[in-house]
Enzyme design. Structure first.
Site, mmCIF file in Angstrom:
data_model
loop_
_atom_site.group_PDB
_atom_site.id
_atom_site.type_symbol
_atom_site.label_atom_id
_atom_site.label_comp_id
_atom_site.label_asym_id
_atom_site.label_seq_id
_atom_site.Cartn_x
_atom_site.Cartn_y
_atom_site.Cartn_z
ATOM 1 N N ASN A 9 0.839 -1.198 0.000
ATOM 2 C CA ASN A 9 0.000 0.000 0.000
ATOM 3 C C ASN A 9 0.871 1.244 0.000
ATOM 4 O O ASN A 9 0.408 2.342 0.276
ATOM 5 C CB ASN A 9 -0.934 0.025 1.225
ATOM 6 C CG ASN A 9 -2.229 -0.742 0.956
ATOM 7 O OD1 ASN A 9 -2.701 -0.809 -0.187
ATOM 8 N ND2 ASN A 9 -2.787 -1.345 1.986
ATOM 9 N N ASN A 10 2.166 1.060 -0.318
ATOM 10 C CA ASN A 10 3.074 2.209 -0.372
ATOM 11 C C ASN A 10 2.851 2.934 -1.713
ATOM 12 O O ASN A 10 3.176 2.402 -2.778
ATOM 13 C CB ASN A 10 4.522 1.686 -0.256
ATOM 14 C CG ASN A 10 5.557 2.791 -0.365
ATOM 15 O OD1 ASN A 10 5.360 3.780 -1.050
ATOM 16 N ND2 ASN A 10 6.682 2.598 0.304
ATOM 17 N N PRO A 11 2.261 4.134 -1.671
ATOM 18 C CA PRO A 11 1.900 4.810 -2.923
ATOM 19 C C PRO A 11 3.097 5.073 -3.829
ATOM 20 O O PRO A 11 2.980 5.019 -5.053
ATOM 21 C CB PRO A 11 1.251 6.126 -2.468
ATOM 22 C CG PRO A 11 1.472 6.246 -1.004
ATOM 23 C CD PRO A 11 1.935 4.923 -0.467
ATOM 24 N N ASP A 69 10.561 -7.038 -1.103
ATOM 25 C CA ASP A 69 11.170 -6.606 0.150
ATOM 26 C C ASP A 69 12.523 -6.035 -0.212
ATOM 27 O O ASP A 69 13.221 -6.572 -1.078
ATOM 28 C CB ASP A 69 11.294 -7.766 1.143
ATOM 29 C CG ASP A 69 11.447 -7.225 2.562
ATOM 30 O OD1 ASP A 69 10.830 -6.188 2.884
ATOM 31 O OD2 ASP A 69 12.196 -7.809 3.348
ATOM 32 N N ASP A 152 16.130 7.387 0.266
ATOM 33 C CA ASP A 152 16.527 8.054 -0.988
ATOM 34 C C ASP A 152 17.343 9.335 -0.786
ATOM 35 O O ASP A 152 18.315 9.555 -1.518
ATOM 36 C CB ASP A 152 15.294 8.367 -1.849
ATOM 37 C CG ASP A 152 14.821 7.157 -2.641
ATOM 38 O OD1 ASP A 152 15.560 6.157 -2.692
ATOM 39 O OD2 ASP A 152 13.712 7.221 -3.201
ATOM 40 N N LYS A 172 15.501 7.215 -11.621
ATOM 41 C CA LYS A 172 15.681 6.277 -10.507
ATOM 42 C C LYS A 172 15.334 4.854 -10.966
ATOM 43 O O LYS A 172 16.117 3.928 -10.751
ATOM 44 C CB LYS A 172 14.814 6.691 -9.300
ATOM 45 C CG LYS A 172 14.996 5.742 -8.121
ATOM 46 C CD LYS A 172 14.107 6.021 -6.925
ATOM 47 C CE LYS A 172 14.171 4.857 -5.943
ATOM 48 N NZ LYS A 172 13.200 4.915 -4.869
ATOM 49 N N HIS A 177 17.619 -0.721 -7.680
ATOM 50 C CA HIS A 177 17.389 -2.092 -7.220
ATOM 51 C C HIS A 177 16.005 -2.582 -7.642
ATOM 52 O O HIS A 177 15.865 -3.615 -8.273
ATOM 53 C CB HIS A 177 17.524 -2.104 -5.684
ATOM 54 C CG HIS A 177 16.792 -0.983 -4.992
ATOM 55 N ND1 HIS A 177 16.960 0.343 -5.343
ATOM 56 C CD2 HIS A 177 15.856 -0.975 -4.019
ATOM 57 C CE1 HIS A 177 16.181 1.090 -4.600
ATOM 58 N NE2 HIS A 177 15.483 0.328 -3.792
ATOM 59 N N ARG A 178 14.955 -1.813 -7.300
ATOM 60 C CA ARG A 178 13.597 -2.274 -7.621
ATOM 61 C C ARG A 178 13.371 -2.245 -9.125
ATOM 62 O O ARG A 178 12.748 -3.137 -9.693
ATOM 63 C CB ARG A 178 12.538 -1.434 -6.890
ATOM 64 C CG ARG A 178 11.165 -2.091 -6.904
ATOM 65 C CD ARG A 178 10.194 -1.508 -5.881
ATOM 66 N NE ARG A 178 10.489 -0.154 -5.567
ATOM 67 C CZ ARG A 178 11.147 0.229 -4.465
ATOM 68 N NH1 ARG A 178 11.517 -0.648 -3.572
ATOM 69 N NH2 ARG A 178 11.444 1.476 -4.272
HETATM 70 P P1 IMP Z 1 10.204 -2.454 2.456
HETATM 71 O O1 IMP Z 1 10.673 -3.216 1.286
HETATM 72 O O2 IMP Z 1 9.017 -1.617 2.149
HETATM 73 O O3 IMP Z 1 10.046 -3.274 3.694
HETATM 74 O O4 IMP Z 1 11.349 -1.383 2.749
HETATM 75 C C1 IMP Z 1 12.296 -1.530 3.758
HETATM 76 C C2 IMP Z 1 12.910 -0.184 4.048
HETATM 77 O O5 IMP Z 1 13.678 0.245 2.947
HETATM 78 C C3 IMP Z 1 11.921 0.933 4.356
HETATM 79 O O6 IMP Z 1 12.511 1.777 5.330
HETATM 80 C C4 IMP Z 1 11.808 1.673 3.041
HETATM 81 O O7 IMP Z 1 11.506 3.035 3.245
HETATM 82 C C5 IMP Z 1 13.212 1.507 2.494
HETATM 83 N N1 IMP Z 1 13.166 1.468 1.027
HETATM 84 C C6 IMP Z 1 12.582 0.541 0.239
HETATM 85 N N2 IMP Z 1 12.751 0.864 -1.059
HETATM 86 C C7 IMP Z 1 13.464 2.024 -1.073
HETATM 87 C C8 IMP Z 1 13.930 2.873 -2.121
HETATM 88 O O8 IMP Z 1 13.718 2.651 -3.321
HETATM 89 N N3 IMP Z 1 14.602 3.958 -1.741
HETATM 90 C C9 IMP Z 1 14.858 4.277 -0.438
HETATM 91 N N4 IMP Z 1 14.432 3.541 0.579
HETATM 92 C C10 IMP Z 1 13.737 2.414 0.258
#
Ligand code: IMP
Length: 192
Positions: A9-11, A69, A152, A172, A177-178
């Site tokens: 649910n992360n916009p 994750d 970020d 980005k 990574h993503r």
């Molecule tokens: P999760 O994958 O949502 O559990 O993210 C784990 C942690 O990494 C959280 O604190 C997110 O804010 C951070 N995070 C996940 N993806 C990114 C990104 O692309 N950039 C910066 N922080 C990230």
């Protein structure tokens, strides 16, 4: 268009993933499935956590889905916060406090090398698959930029002199990574 749930649910993440899969797949958020709870992530690795979330959605909603994750591994902190990146500064989760803690732990450190890793777990047609992406960079000494989320503002990818929070979403996604993990997922889904 084929529908698939992205168990988040992360916009900001939804926006990144929808952009990468635009016109090819319809991405439903957890909320759009009627799931408003925070999914558990109690595994000891990114892979375990990603599958924990994907299996929960698949079992309870019977839809093809994927979950991600992500962890930030910092060399000078022996790979921390890693799988604990989201709750680095404790609960409730706060990007602001996580970044403050990271900056304070990195004070005076000469080696600022770090990497973001993403694992995507997919359940499609009853089978399980996974995809990974990684980006190397450095932890800055202070925040810059207002885009993105999480760590970020303090992550400067290799070959750049700007943080992820100073890059456009397209920039980005093209190196992140993503972004890398999503492109592997995309190729797989479009072939299937
Ligand atoms: P999760 O994958 O949502 O559990 O993210 C784990 C942690 O990494 C959280 O604190 C997110 O804010 C951070 N995070 C996940 N993806 C990114 C990104 O692309 N950039 C910066 N922080 C990230």
């Amino acid at each position: 268009m084929r529908k698939i749930c992205f168990a988040s649910n992360n916009p900001k993440k939804l926006e990144e993933i929808r952009k990468a899969l635009e016109g090819k797949l319809e991405i439903l958020s957890l909320e759009e499935l009627g799931c408003r709870e925070e999914l558990e992530e109690t595994g000891e690795s990114l892979l375990e956590n990603a599958f924990q979330k994907a299996r929960y959605v698949h079992t309870n909603y019977g839809i093809d889905c994927f979950a991600d994750d992500t962890g930030l591994e910092v060399d000078a902190l022996q790979g921390a916060p890693g799988v604990y990146s989201g709750r680095f500064a404790g609960e409730p989760r706060s990007d602001e406090r996580n970044v403050d803690l990271l900056l304070s732990k990195m004070q005076g450190k000469g080696n600022r090398l770090a990497r973001f890793k993403t694992v995507i777990a997919l359940i499609a047609g009853g089978e399980e698959f996974s995809f990974e992406g990684e980006v190397i960079g450095k932890i800055a000494t202070s925040r810059t930029g207002s885009g993105g989320f999480g760590y970020d503002p303090v992550f400067v990818p290799e070959g750049y002199d700007r943080s992820f929070a100073e890059l456009s979403l397209e920039e980005k996604n093209s190196i992140s990574h993503r972004g890398k993990a999503v492109r592997k997922l995309r190729e797989f889904l479009l072939r299937a």
